[in-house]
Design an enzyme around this catalytic site. Sequence first.
Site, mmCIF file in Angstrom:
data_model
loop_
_atom_site.group_PDB
_atom_site.id
_atom_site.type_symbol
_atom_site.label_atom_id
_atom_site.label_comp_id
_atom_site.label_asym_id
_atom_site.label_seq_id
_atom_site.Cartn_x
_atom_site.Cartn_y
_atom_site.Cartn_z
ATOM 1 N N ASP A 71 121.908 10.269 82.715
ATOM 2 C CA ASP A 71 122.030 8.969 83.372
ATOM 3 C C ASP A 71 123.026 8.100 82.620
ATOM 4 O O ASP A 71 123.252 8.278 81.423
ATOM 5 C CB ASP A 71 120.672 8.280 83.495
ATOM 6 C CG ASP A 71 120.030 7.950 82.153
ATOM 7 O OD1 ASP A 71 120.047 8.831 81.266
ATOM 8 O OD2 ASP A 71 119.511 6.828 81.991
ATOM 9 N N GLU A 135 117.364 7.627 79.987
ATOM 10 C CA GLU A 135 117.577 7.122 78.623
ATOM 11 C C GLU A 135 118.166 5.719 78.639
ATOM 12 O O GLU A 135 117.853 4.897 77.774
ATOM 13 C CB GLU A 135 118.496 8.067 77.852
ATOM 14 C CG GLU A 135 118.443 7.882 76.335
ATOM 15 C CD GLU A 135 119.404 6.823 75.807
ATOM 16 O OE1 GLU A 135 119.284 6.439 74.630
ATOM 17 O OE2 GLU A 135 120.290 6.386 76.570
#
EC number: 3.5.1.18
Length: 380
Positions: A71, A135
């Site tokens: 991400d 994250e």
Amino acid sequence: MTTDAADLTARLIRCPSVTPEDGGALVLLETLLSQAGFTCTRVDRDGTPNLFARWGEKGAARSFGFNGHTDVVPPGDPASWTHPPFSGAEIDGVIWGRGATDMKSGVAAFVAAAIDFVHDTPPDGAVILTITGDEEGTSRDGTIALLDWMRETGETMQVCIVGEPSNPEIMGEMIKIGRRGSLTATITATGKQGHAAYPHRANNPLHALVRLLAGLTAAPLDRGTEHFDPSGLQITTIDCGNPASNVIPEKATAVVNIRFNDAHSGDSLTAMLRERAAALEAETGVRFGVEVFVSGESFLTQPGPFVDLVRDVVAGQTGVTPVLSTSGGTSDARFVKDMCPVLEFGLVGAFMHQVDERVPAAQVRQLKDIYQAILQRYFA
């Protein structure tokens, strides 16, 4: 066998995986790893995409793990970019796009290294990859979910590298062997509203709150420890929502963030904040509330065989002897450390989260070679 980590980086960048969207990134990796003989399991939780991949037998006597995320943060205005943020364009040996540094390149490097390593020199043990899509977000259903699932199913890894960018300027200069903890406290002071010309009829919460904050910042929390710099406390906001200059507000709020070393814990710092607030409450009559969120405790992977192995390989591959550091913010290593010794080594992080984020393709390929050499040394 040669898997091109730079090409894989570009392909991952073309997946618009702004947290919490996957954008096809984990689908791409799962397909590639499955074709290479890895057992892959999606461990999605509450809409967060996560991938677990293992080559070798479950519960193997020796196992080596990598952890990373696909991400990315939002790119901002695409018009501000020299090349479109999800183009993955390679121009003159440089790959452009959101995630080029943080950290699709790191994931691509350890995925490519793992695939080539198990194909060329199948190890007596297991290679574990844990990759999350959470994250850059809340980090509550990403690596934590993967580790929860591993414990529930009997999966394990004995050591782990998190592939976050770890080098400030040049490849090989720094390995992160720990991180400071992070605590955010929202402090609310409630007094009595009144007219600014008649303060005796009111109780100004701002005065009490400012005194509390002044005391918190008057002296350092500590002077540092063997492996950590001094802890730091920063006031990040103060607000009372008062539009009138002649009104003493009823309530005021401040937020402080503490990045703390191993001289403290989240519990000890929470107790300190609440004790100081209680003392001022008793003195001033202003009521204090302290709400605390600890996103991670400080941790340290003690220098020893694992750290020495990685340090020796990095020095041999780059010609630079890396410094062992605990600097920087937080990473998912703060969760991995509850399962096994963990350190961080990745690319140069100069362009993280910036417009025109980019990475030299040669640097990604070099990182893949380093990871592959680490695996060869570990399983030798």
